[in-house]
Design an enzyme around this catalytic site. Structure first.
Site, PDB file in Angstrom:
ATOM      1  N   LYS A   1      -5.015   3.752   8.953  1.00 52.75           N
ATOM      2  CA  LYS A   1      -4.348   2.570   8.391  1.00 52.75           C
ATOM      3  C   LYS A   1      -4.406   1.367   9.333  1.00 52.75           C
ATOM      4  O   LYS A   1      -4.217   1.510  10.542  1.00 52.75           O
ATOM      5  CB  LYS A   1      -2.901   2.944   8.078  1.00 52.75           C
ATOM      6  CG  LYS A   1      -2.037   1.847   7.514  1.00 52.75           C
ATOM      7  CD  LYS A   1      -2.611   1.177   6.289  1.00 52.75           C
ATOM      8  CE  LYS A   1      -2.940   2.151   5.178  1.00 52.75           C
ATOM      9  NZ  LYS A   1      -3.753   1.526   4.095  1.00 52.75           N
TER      10      LYS A   1
ATOM     11  N   GLN B   1       3.955   1.826   3.883  1.00 47.91           N
ATOM     12  CA  GLN B   1       3.962   3.292   3.769  1.00 47.91           C
ATOM     13  C   GLN B   1       4.882   3.922   4.815  1.00 47.91           C
ATOM     14  O   GLN B   1       5.426   5.003   4.608  1.00 47.91           O
ATOM     15  CB  GLN B   1       2.539   3.862   3.945  1.00 47.91           C
ATOM     16  CG  GLN B   1       1.601   3.581   2.791  1.00 47.91           C
ATOM     17  CD  GLN B   1       0.777   2.338   3.013  1.00 47.91           C
ATOM     18  OE1 GLN B   1       1.203   1.409   3.706  1.00 47.91           O
ATOM     19  NE2 GLN B   1      -0.402   2.277   2.431  1.00 47.91           N
TER      20      GLN B   1
ATOM     21  N   ASP C   1      -8.149   8.788   8.391  1.00 52.63           N
ATOM     22  CA  ASP C   1      -8.847   8.776   7.103  1.00 52.63           C
ATOM     23  C   ASP C   1     -10.282   9.247   7.218  1.00 52.63           C
ATOM     24  O   ASP C   1     -10.849   9.774   6.266  1.00 52.63           O
ATOM     25  CB  ASP C   1      -8.802   7.381   6.483  1.00 52.63           C
ATOM     26  CG  ASP C   1      -7.454   7.175   5.834  1.00 52.63           C
ATOM     27  OD1 ASP C   1      -6.500   6.829   6.555  1.00 52.63           O
ATOM     28  OD2 ASP C   1      -7.332   7.418   4.619  1.00 52.63           O
TER      29      ASP C   1
ATOM     30  N   ARG D   1      -1.768   8.835  -2.377  1.00 51.13           N
ATOM     31  CA  ARG D   1      -2.561   8.236  -1.294  1.00 51.13           C
ATOM     32  C   ARG D   1      -2.442   9.140  -0.082  1.00 51.13           C
ATOM     33  O   ARG D   1      -1.704  10.116  -0.077  1.00 51.13           O
ATOM     34  CB  ARG D   1      -2.159   6.780  -0.999  1.00 51.13           C
ATOM     35  CG  ARG D   1      -0.757   6.354  -1.242  1.00 51.13           C
ATOM     36  CD  ARG D   1       0.287   6.844  -0.277  1.00 51.13           C
ATOM     37  NE  ARG D   1      -0.105   6.768   1.099  1.00 51.13           N
ATOM     38  CZ  ARG D   1       0.316   7.603   2.019  1.00 51.13           C
ATOM     39  NH1 ARG D   1       1.149   8.589   1.713  1.00 51.13           N
ATOM     40  NH2 ARG D   1      -0.068   7.508   3.267  1.00 51.13           N
ATOM     41  N   GLY D   2      -3.193   8.775   0.977  1.00 45.65           N
ATOM     42  CA  GLY D   2      -3.302   9.652   2.141  1.00 45.65           C
ATOM     43  C   GLY D   2      -4.566  10.488   1.954  1.00 45.65           C
ATOM     44  O   GLY D   2      -4.786  11.064   0.880  1.00 45.65           O
TER      45      GLY D   2
HETATM   46  O1  MRU Z   1      -3.849   3.528   2.265  1.00 45.12           O
HETATM   47  P1  MRU Z   1      -3.233   4.876   2.489  1.00 45.12           P
HETATM   48  O2  MRU Z   1      -1.754   4.870   2.317  1.00 45.12           O
HETATM   49  O3  MRU Z   1      -3.903   5.965   1.696  1.00 45.12           O
HETATM   50  O4  MRU Z   1      -3.518   5.173   4.028  1.00 45.12           O
HETATM   51  C1  MRU Z   1      -3.182   6.434   4.537  1.00 45.12           C
HETATM   52  C2  MRU Z   1      -3.387   6.551   5.999  1.00 45.12           C
HETATM   53  O5  MRU Z   1      -3.903   5.692   6.653  1.00 45.12           O
HETATM   54  C3  MRU Z   1      -3.010   7.872   6.593  1.00 45.12           C
HETATM   55  O6  MRU Z   1      -2.611   7.722   7.922  1.00 45.12           O
HETATM   56  C4  MRU Z   1      -4.227   8.798   6.547  1.00 45.12           C
HETATM   57  O7  MRU Z   1      -4.728   8.894   5.244  1.00 45.12           O
HETATM   58  C5  MRU Z   1      -3.899  10.134   7.043  1.00 45.12           C
HETATM   59  S1  MRU Z   1      -2.897  11.019   5.917  1.00 45.12           S
HETATM   60  C6  MRU Z   1      -2.586  12.527   6.534  1.00 45.12           C
END
Ligand code: MRU
Length: 324
Positions: free
Chosen positions: A233, A181, A222, A54-55
């Site tokens: 997030k 996370q 994102d 994820r990320g």
């Molecule tokens: O749901 P996730 O864990 O994929 O969410 C990730 C985030 O919100 C991160 O802050 C974002 O993807 C930036 S990662 C460098």
């Protein structure tokens, strides 16, 4: 826990022998470091959807390797790209990486994209660290570390560089309900890197800021619309509002692959809604009656007006945002 940095190939890689996409299963961290092997696009799609990886940048890299896997297996590339893009709707990096791969869906090209993504993180971290005054106590949310970018990290990369330069005192890590996370992944990365930090309940951020214990907030993103409105997030927007009230700078660190020039503003960003079970239960423990409806948006949008600066590999952008 040993003091070591995650290498890019520890997080996600392509192996010709198989062939397969191998990734560190982030659902099992911090308790166990276990790899997950995906031998088809369908398996990578499940891994992305269920947050084994994820990320935003990291799922873009995983999708690039998955397209190489599809090509090697003789799968239909259009169908593969459609399935991968739909796995998570908010992060634009998925579509971006797949677009980059279309003309050359080889493992070598996917590896090059992966390396470039990590280099972008290092470049943005160097720019971001310039904004930190000595003794900075930074607050971060979710995980925008090496795990989230395929290596080094965006927001956490900025913290790493600031720490190496001696300007970071400590990090407040918001636990990041509902999937934690922050406490599971960011705290693990900071601990592994030997960076002083403390995990807080998300709801503790306001009183910490009021007490003057937070010098800046730094998060990843994102998807960033053309005007700088930023999806990240769920809970990021609350932090931006709090930061503005307490006159604390609010920084977003993200690569250009996260900017979506096709979207004029944040209201057009699709927000993923996830399984109610994620909110209803934590660690197997029921936290709401099974009959109670649950609303579980995974992301929120922070208006550009609340963002002090957006730090990319090309430098520091300030409002009004024009990414050119
Ligand atoms: O749901 P996730 O864990 O994929 O969410 C990730 C985030 O919100 C991160 O802050 C974002 O993807 C930036 S990662 C460098």
């Amino acid at each position: 826990m040993g003091r070591r940095h995650l290498e890019a190939e520890d997080i996600v890689r392509y192996e010709e022998d198989g062939p397969k996409v191998v990734l560190l299963d982030q659902r099992r961290l911090p308790d166990e470091e276990v790899e997950l092997e995906c031998r088809s696009v369908a398996e990578v799609v499940v891994a992305i959807r269920e947050l084994a990886i994820r990320g935003a940048p990291a799922i873009g890299v995983a999708a690039a390797y998955a397209l190489a896997l599809a090509d090697a297996r003789g799968e239909d590339l259009d169908e593969a790209a459609t399935l991968l893009t739909a796995a998570r709707p908010t992060a634009v990096n998925l579509a971006w990486a797949l677009g980059q791969m279309r003309d050359d869906p080889t493992p070598a090209h996917a590896r090059a994209l992966h390396e470039e993504e990590v280099e972008r993180c290092r470049a943005m971290a160097a720019h971001a660290a310039e904004l930190f005054a000595p003794g900075t106590r930074a607050l971060t949310h979710c995980n925008a570390g090496a795990l989230a970018t395929g290596g080094y990290g965006s927001a956490v990369g900025a913290l790493r560089t600031a720490w190496e330069r001696g300007v970071l005192e400590r990090v407040w890590v918001g636990e990041t309900r509902p999937l934690l996370q922050g406490s599971r992944l960011t705290a693990w990365e900071l601990e592994t890197a030997g960076i002083p930090h403390a995990v807080i309940a998300d709801s503790a951020a306001a009183s910490l800021m009021a007490a003057g214990e937070v010098d800046c907030v730094v998060t990843g993103a994102d998807r960033i619309a053309a005007n700088g409105d930023t999806a990240n997030k769920i809970g990021t927007y609350s932090l931006a509002v709090l930061a503005r009230h307490h006159r604390v700078p609010f920084y977003v660190a993200a690569p250009f692959s996260t900017i979506d020039p096709a979207l004029p503003s944040g209201e057009h960003i699709p927000i993923e809604e996830r399984d109610p079970a994620e909110v209803r239960g934590v660690g197997g423990q029921q936290t709401a009656p099974a009959e109670s409806p649950v609303f579980n948006p995974a992301f929120d949008v922070t208006s550009a007006a609340l963002i002090t600066a957006i730090i990319t590999e090309r430098g520091v952008f300030r409002p009004p945002y024009h990414f050119g």
